[in-house]
Design a protein around this motif. Structure first.
Motif, PDB file in Angstrom:
ATOM      1  N   THR A   1      67.864 -36.283  36.220  1.00 20.91           N
ATOM      2  CA  THR A   1      66.472 -36.002  36.544  1.00 20.91           C
ATOM      3  C   THR A   1      66.329 -35.486  37.974  1.00 20.91           C
ATOM      4  N   GLN A   2      65.773 -34.271  38.102  1.00 23.61           N
ATOM      5  CA  GLN A   2      65.518 -33.664  39.427  1.00 23.61           C
ATOM      6  C   GLN A   2      66.772 -33.749  40.307  1.00 23.61           C
ATOM      7  N   TYR A   3      67.899 -33.352  39.738  1.00 23.29           N
ATOM      8  CA  TYR A   3      69.197 -33.500  40.407  1.00 23.29           C
ATOM      9  C   TYR A   3      69.193 -32.974  41.837  1.00 23.29           C
ATOM     10  N   VAL A   4      68.849 -31.721  42.031  1.00 25.20           N
ATOM     11  CA  VAL A   4      68.923 -31.129  43.369  1.00 25.20           C
ATOM     12  C   VAL A   4      67.757 -31.549  44.256  1.00 25.20           C
ATOM     13  N   PRO A   5      66.508 -31.383  43.858  1.00 23.63           N
ATOM     14  CA  PRO A   5      65.422 -31.717  44.784  1.00 23.63           C
ATOM     15  C   PRO A   5      65.395 -33.181  45.205  1.00 23.63           C
ATOM     16  N   ARG A   6      65.697 -34.078  44.273  1.00 22.63           N
ATOM     17  CA  ARG A   6      65.681 -35.503  44.608  1.00 22.63           C
ATOM     18  C   ARG A   6      66.769 -35.842  45.624  1.00 22.63           C
ATOM     19  N   LEU A   7      67.948 -35.250  45.443  1.00 23.42           N
ATOM     20  CA  LEU A   7      69.057 -35.502  46.368  1.00 23.42           C
ATOM     21  C   LEU A   7      68.762 -34.950  47.755  1.00 23.42           C
ATOM     22  N   LEU A   8      68.331 -33.690  47.827  1.00 20.73           N
ATOM     23  CA  LEU A   8      68.099 -33.077  49.139  1.00 20.73           C
ATOM     24  C   LEU A   8      66.948 -33.756  49.870  1.00 20.73           C
ATOM     25  N   ARG A   9      65.952 -34.183  49.133  1.00 19.17           N
ATOM     26  CA  ARG A   9      64.845 -34.921  49.759  1.00 19.17           C
ATOM     27  C   ARG A   9      65.339 -36.251  50.322  1.00 19.17           C
ATOM     28  N   ALA A  10      66.184 -36.950  49.579  1.00 20.02           N
ATOM     29  CA  ALA A  10      66.705 -38.236  50.040  1.00 20.02           C
ATOM     30  C   ALA A  10      67.546 -38.078  51.300  1.00 20.02           C
ATOM     31  N   LEU A  11      68.188 -36.923  51.462  1.00 18.99           N
ATOM     32  CA  LEU A  11      69.063 -36.677  52.609  1.00 18.99           C
ATOM     33  C   LEU A  11      68.346 -35.973  53.760  1.00 18.99           C
ATOM     34  N   GLY A  12      67.038 -35.773  53.637  1.00 19.84           N
ATOM     35  CA  GLY A  12      66.287 -35.127  54.707  1.00 19.84           C
ATOM     36  C   GLY A  12      66.535 -33.640  54.821  1.00 19.84           C
ATOM     37  N   ASN A  13      66.883 -32.980  53.708  1.00 18.66           N
ATOM     38  CA  ASN A  13      67.115 -31.527  53.672  1.00 18.66           C
ATOM     39  C   ASN A  13      68.163 -31.092  54.703  1.00 18.66           C
TER      40      ASN A  13
ATOM     41  N   VAL B   1      68.633 -25.015  45.031  1.00 16.73           N
ATOM     42  CA  VAL B   1      68.634 -25.352  46.457  1.00 16.73           C
ATOM     43  C   VAL B   1      67.565 -24.548  47.195  1.00 16.73           C
ATOM     44  N   ALA B   2      67.450 -23.266  46.890  1.00 16.84           N
ATOM     45  CA  ALA B   2      66.446 -22.426  47.544  1.00 16.84           C
ATOM     46  C   ALA B   2      65.036 -22.937  47.286  1.00 16.84           C
ATOM     47  N   ALA B   3      64.787 -23.425  46.070  1.00 17.74           N
ATOM     48  CA  ALA B   3      63.460 -23.930  45.736  1.00 17.74           C
ATOM     49  C   ALA B   3      63.183 -25.284  46.387  1.00 17.74           C
ATOM     50  N   ALA B   4      64.194 -26.137  46.445  1.00 18.99           N
ATOM     51  CA  ALA B   4      63.995 -27.491  46.934  1.00 18.99           C
ATOM     52  C   ALA B   4      64.039 -27.602  48.442  1.00 18.99           C
ATOM     53  N   SER B   5      64.852 -26.778  49.094  1.00 16.54           N
ATOM     54  CA  SER B   5      65.044 -26.885  50.544  1.00 16.54           C
ATOM     55  C   SER B   5      65.314 -25.500  51.124  1.00 16.54           C
ATOM     56  N   PRO B   6      64.281 -24.657  51.213  1.00 13.67           N
ATOM     57  CA  PRO B   6      64.496 -23.259  51.618  1.00 13.67           C
ATOM     58  C   PRO B   6      65.069 -23.093  53.022  1.00 13.67           C
ATOM     59  N   ALA B   7      64.924 -24.084  53.889  1.00 14.80           N
ATOM     60  CA  ALA B   7      65.473 -23.961  55.240  1.00 14.80           C
ATOM     61  C   ALA B   7      66.963 -24.288  55.296  1.00 14.80           C
ATOM     62  N   SER B   8      67.505 -24.869  54.232  1.00 12.85           N
ATOM     63  CA  SER B   8      68.928 -25.189  54.216  1.00 12.85           C
ATOM     64  C   SER B   8      69.748 -23.937  53.962  1.00 12.85           C
ATOM     65  N   ALA B   9      70.827 -23.748  54.709  1.00 10.33           N
ATOM     66  CA  ALA B   9      71.743 -22.631  54.475  1.00 10.33           C
ATOM     67  C   ALA B   9      72.637 -22.974  53.289  1.00 10.33           C
ATOM     68  N   PHE B  10      72.672 -22.102  52.285  1.00  6.62           N
ATOM     69  CA  PHE B  10      73.502 -22.309  51.098  1.00  6.62           C
ATOM     70  C   PHE B  10      74.831 -21.617  51.334  1.00  6.62           C
ATOM     71  N   VAL B  11      75.898 -22.392  51.410  1.00  5.48           N
ATOM     72  CA  VAL B  11      77.212 -21.896  51.807  1.00  5.48           C
ATOM     73  C   VAL B  11      78.096 -21.753  50.569  1.00  5.48           C
ATOM     74  N   VAL B  12      78.622 -20.549  50.360  1.00  5.34           N
ATOM     75  CA  VAL B  12      79.553 -20.276  49.271  1.00  5.34           C
ATOM     76  C   VAL B  12      80.822 -19.709  49.878  1.00  5.34           C
ATOM     77  N   LEU B  13      81.947 -20.366  49.625  1.00  3.00           N
ATOM     78  CA  LEU B  13      83.226 -19.940  50.183  1.00  3.00           C
ATOM     79  C   LEU B  13      84.154 -19.437  49.092  1.00  3.00           C
ATOM     80  N   ASP B  14      85.056 -18.522  49.463  1.00  2.00           N
ATOM     81  CA  ASP B  14      86.207 -18.211  48.635  1.00  2.00           C
ATOM     82  C   ASP B  14      87.243 -19.317  48.808  1.00  2.00           C
ATOM     83  N   HIS B  15      88.241 -19.362  47.948  1.00  9.69           N
ATOM     84  CA  HIS B  15      89.343 -20.293  48.155  1.00  9.69           C
ATOM     85  C   HIS B  15      89.958 -20.078  49.550  1.00  9.69           C
TER      86      HIS B  15
END
Length: 306
Positions: free
Chosen positions: A242-254, A286-300
């Motif tokens: 339930t609300q996997y991403v928004p609930r987690l990011l909210r609990a962690l203060g974005n 992530v963009a919807a729940a915490s737009p100020a957070s930088a979403f990091v995607v790395l290659d191996h």
């Protein structure tokens, strides 16, 4: 805010990587911590001369996980020692601690060999330690944890949190469930022998930054009270939670950074990065729940400095 990085651009990240990241999320000076992604949920956290590994799995043998039939539970376990030795012998990989989130093959299989080669202390549940001892890990290097531990070492600290494995399928089940006591020593042979054995999350803090890692797309919200990590390594998935991403990011203060993890097709060898299907839904959530957070995607083997 979306930040994508390649291995070529950030391999051995340092000042240049910090400059690339300048301005991402709330303003803050670059830390002395470097994060590097080894695929799946494999992470390397370097803090000065110290290195912490989480769920390192370089071997990545084929199981059929992403085929319609799913993973073959009778897939034999194997460790690509030549591959691992190459990274170790070239000095590209080292470890003072190895943290295991749960017992499944894509998280634990390589850890006993890495422990022997590096001398690292390995932290996990009783089941994880039983599995690793049976696979040849040096028993005097194994440290049992159950969640709630807050441990201080030379230059960094490790907080162990009780957590949950991903809930998958129509019935929201845990694959390969089970546990085993430390006294058990029969050797696991196939992937179904590596049972989940409880799931842990870890927060590693040092050199002016903290990173919180989840090995599965689920969590215990009450365990997160008061945590404010700079980086959260967030697995793809979580559709049954339930609300996997928004609930987690909210609990962690974005958090300033949300680093995508456990999103690649791990039937492919290290260096061949393919989205298994969860990356874009995770990015969108992530963009919807915490737009100020930088979403990091790395290659191996890509890395960044938070």
């Amino acid at each position: 805010m979306d930040m994508g990085f390649s291995r070529r651009g950030l391999f051995g990240a340092g000042a240049a990587a910090a400059a690339i990241l300048a301005g991402a999320g709330p303003a803050a000076a670059a830390s002395g911590m470097t994060l590097r992604w080894w695929g799946n949920n494999g992470w390397e956290i370097r803090i000065g001369p110290k290195t912490v590994l989480i769920d390192p799995w370089l071997t990545r043998f084929k199981t059929g996980t992403y085929t319609p039939a799913g993973a073959d539970p009778k897939t034999p376990l194997s460790v690509n020692r030549a591959l691992i030795d190459g990274f170790l012998d070239r000095g590209e990989l080292r470890a003072d601690h190895i943290l295991v989130t749960h017992g499944h093959y894509d998280h634990l299989t390589d850890v006993p060999y890495l422990a022997k080669r590096t001398g690292a202390t390995v932290i996990g549940t009783e089941t994880h330690l039983s599995l690793m001892a049976a696979l040849g890990a040096p028993e005097d290097q194994l440290a049992v944890a159950s969640g709630g531990e807050d441990l201080t070492f030379d230059g960094y600290s490790i907080r162990v949190l009780r957590s949950l494995h991903s809930a998958v399928g129509a019935r929201a089940q845990v694959p390969f469930p089970g546990s085993r006591p430390l006294s058990r020593r029969d050797r696991p042979r196939v992937i179904e022998d590596l049972v989940e054995g409880g799931t842990l999350a870890y927060q590693v803090t040092g050199a002016g930054a903290s990173v919180l890692n989840f090995g599965g797309s689920n969590y215990i919200e009450g365990e997160l009270a008061g945590l404010r990590p700079d980086v959260v390594c967030l697995p793809a998935g979580g559709a049954k939670v339930t609300q996997y991403v928004p609930r987690l990011l909210r609990a962690l203060g974005n958090p300033r950074y949300v680093a995508a993890t456990h999103w690649d097709d791990f039937d492919l060898p290290l260096g061949q990065v393919k989205d298994a299907g969860g990356l874009e839904p995770l990015r969108t959530a992530v963009a919807a729940a915490s737009p100020a957070s930088a979403f990091v995607v790395l290659d191996h083997l890509g890395s960044f400095v938070p």
